[in-house]
Design an enzyme around this catalytic site. Structure first.
Site, PDB file in Angstrom:
ATOM      1  N   ASP A  80       0.822  -1.213   0.000  1.00  0.00           N
ATOM      2  CA  ASP A  80       0.000   0.000   0.000  1.00  0.00           C
ATOM      3  C   ASP A  80       0.855   1.261   0.000  1.00  0.00           C
ATOM      4  O   ASP A  80       2.066   1.203   0.208  1.00  0.00           O
ATOM      5  CB  ASP A  80      -0.951  -0.005   1.211  1.00  0.00           C
ATOM      6  CG  ASP A  80      -0.266  -0.379   2.516  1.00  0.00           C
ATOM      7  OD1 ASP A  80       0.966  -0.358   2.566  1.00  0.00           O
ATOM      8  OD2 ASP A  80      -0.976  -0.686   3.487  1.00  0.00           O
ATOM      9  N   ASN A 101      -7.705  -2.715  14.359  1.00  0.00           N
ATOM     10  CA  ASN A 101      -9.089  -3.007  13.958  1.00  0.00           C
ATOM     11  C   ASN A 101      -9.166  -4.217  13.013  1.00  0.00           C
ATOM     12  O   ASN A 101     -10.204  -4.474  12.415  1.00  0.00           O
ATOM     13  CB  ASN A 101      -9.743  -1.780  13.307  1.00  0.00           C
ATOM     14  CG  ASN A 101      -9.062  -1.354  12.013  1.00  0.00           C
ATOM     15  OD1 ASN A 101      -8.100  -1.999  11.571  1.00  0.00           O
ATOM     16  ND2 ASN A 101      -9.549  -0.291  11.391  1.00  0.00           N
ATOM     17  N   HIS A 124      -7.301  -4.664  10.245  1.00  0.00           N
ATOM     18  CA  HIS A 124      -7.001  -4.429   8.823  1.00  0.00           C
ATOM     19  C   HIS A 124      -5.690  -5.090   8.405  1.00  0.00           C
ATOM     20  O   HIS A 124      -4.781  -5.271   9.210  1.00  0.00           O
ATOM     21  CB  HIS A 124      -7.055  -2.940   8.454  1.00  0.00           C
ATOM     22  CG  HIS A 124      -5.911  -2.080   8.887  1.00  0.00           C
ATOM     23  ND1 HIS A 124      -6.087  -0.850   9.474  1.00  0.00           N
ATOM     24  CD2 HIS A 124      -4.576  -2.235   8.781  1.00  0.00           C
ATOM     25  CE1 HIS A 124      -4.920  -0.294   9.715  1.00  0.00           C
ATOM     26  NE2 HIS A 124      -3.978  -1.118   9.300  1.00  0.00           N
ATOM     27  N   GLU A 161      -9.659  -1.869   5.266  1.00  0.00           N
ATOM     28  CA  GLU A 161     -10.351  -1.578   6.510  1.00  0.00           C
ATOM     29  C   GLU A 161     -11.574  -2.500   6.668  1.00  0.00           C
ATOM     30  O   GLU A 161     -12.017  -3.115   5.701  1.00  0.00           O
ATOM     31  CB  GLU A 161     -10.815  -0.115   6.498  1.00  0.00           C
ATOM     32  CG  GLU A 161      -9.667   0.902   6.402  1.00  0.00           C
ATOM     33  CD  GLU A 161      -8.914   1.106   7.734  1.00  0.00           C
ATOM     34  OE1 GLU A 161      -8.865   0.173   8.560  1.00  0.00           O
ATOM     35  OE2 GLU A 161      -8.369   2.204   7.911  1.00  0.00           O
TER      36      GLU A 161
HETATM   37  C1  GLP Z   1      -0.383   0.435   8.749  1.00  0.00           C
HETATM   38  C2  GLP Z   1      -0.064  -0.389   7.495  1.00  0.00           C
HETATM   39  C3  GLP Z   1      -0.337  -1.845   7.726  1.00  0.00           C
HETATM   40  C4  GLP Z   1       0.327  -2.297   9.021  1.00  0.00           C
HETATM   41  C5  GLP Z   1      -0.248  -1.527  10.182  1.00  0.00           C
HETATM   42  C6  GLP Z   1       0.311  -1.960  11.533  1.00  0.00           C
HETATM   43  O1  GLP Z   1      -1.727   0.718   8.864  1.00  0.00           O
HETATM   44  N1  GLP Z   1      -0.796   0.024   6.336  1.00  0.00           N
HETATM   45  O2  GLP Z   1       0.150  -2.596   6.629  1.00  0.00           O
HETATM   46  O3  GLP Z   1       0.134  -3.659   9.208  1.00  0.00           O
HETATM   47  O4  GLP Z   1       0.056  -0.158   9.970  1.00  0.00           O
HETATM   48  O5  GLP Z   1       1.530  -1.358  11.796  1.00  0.00           O
HETATM   49  P1  GLP Z   1       2.515  -1.761  12.951  1.00  0.00           P
HETATM   50  O6  GLP Z   1       3.291  -2.930  12.452  1.00  0.00           O
HETATM   51  O7  GLP Z   1       3.389  -0.545  13.133  1.00  0.00           O
HETATM   52  O8  GLP Z   1       1.703  -2.081  14.144  1.00  0.00           O
END
Ligand code: GLP
Length: 233
Positions: free
Chosen positions: A62, A128, A130, A135
């Site tokens: 993304d 949440n 995702h 989402e």
């Molecule tokens: C963002 C990214 C996700 C990732 C999430 C969790 O929203 N788009 O791909 O999994 O953060 O991040 P973290 O690993 O810092 O908890």
């Protein structure tokens, strides 16, 4: 789903790197990469290794809409800093969040994905549930698409920005179907803020309200969790 409990992110990175080496030995050519804090220890292992990635392809999950590749919070910049500067790939793809026509940019990304089937996909998870930026409520049939980020995602990602109003409200993300097409999936989660999402992903019903729950239907998923993230299992 297979679950591996690790002491911390450092150990999680090492465990994941061993799994990655197995996939590479079996002929993996395309890696699906993720941003967020969870995969950083794996990228560090990759950087410190003598493994050469210059004949491989990478495809990221993304990118924010409206952040140029050289913006320090863009996922382009994140990947440069945490992996690509030290370990360049033959070609690395991320969605184009600066495209004038975002719908076209999403279609173009699907073309890239159809040419580069992902052998080894790395995922984190949002609190949440995702995955990527898919989402709650996203169709399990989704391909790459433009996403309106939820308040909770904007809130949790605001820690990386000077203020909340600087966090983009949209992103382009690979869809759920695109993620499910990967041959092998590794998902990292650390800390108690992820415990609820992990519980729902593993033990809850498979529902579009918890995007990660779709992984119950994938044949080759390994979860790398610390005790806190696994606490409700
Ligand atoms: C963002 C990214 C996700 C990732 C999430 C969790 O929203 N788009 O791909 O999994 O953060 O991040 P973290 O690993 O810092 O908890």
């Amino acid at each position: 789903m297979k679950t591996i409990i690790v002491k911390n992110q450092l150990e999680g990175g090492k465990v994941a790197f061993d799994l990655l080496k197995e996939s590479l030995a079996a002929g993996a050519q395309t890696l699906g990469l993720a941003t967020g804090s969870s995969p950083i220890a794996l990228y560090q292992e990759m950087i410190e290794s003598d493994v050469d990635f210059s004949e491989l392809y990478s495809v990221n999950l993304d990118e924010y809409v409206g952040l140029a590749p050289d913006h320090e919070q863009s996922y382009h910049a994140f990947m440069q800093e945490h992996l690509f500067n030290a370990k360049p790939f033959k070609e690395s793809f991320l969605p184009d969040g600066m495209a004038e026509d975002l719908e076209q940019a999403a279609k173009d990304y699907d073309d890239i994905l159809s040419q580069h089937v992902i052998d080894f996909q790395i995922l984190g998870i949002g609190s949440n549930g995702h995955i990527g930026f898919n989402e709650p409520g996203t169709s399990f049939d989704s391909q790459t698409h433009v996403v309106d980020l939820t308040d909770s995602t904007i809130e949790s990602n605001s820690r990386f920005f000077a203020s909340r109003d600087q966090v983009p409200t949209k992103a382009i993300s690979m869809g759920i179907a695109s993620i499910m097409a990967a041959k092998t999936i590794i998902l990292f989660a650390y800390g108690d803020k992820k415990a609820d999402a992990i519980f729902k992903m593993v033990k809850g019903p498979v529902t579009e309200e918890v995007p990660a729950s779709v992984l119950q239907h994938h044949p080759d998923v390994t979860l790398i969790l610390d005790e806190a993230a696994a606490a409700k299992l």
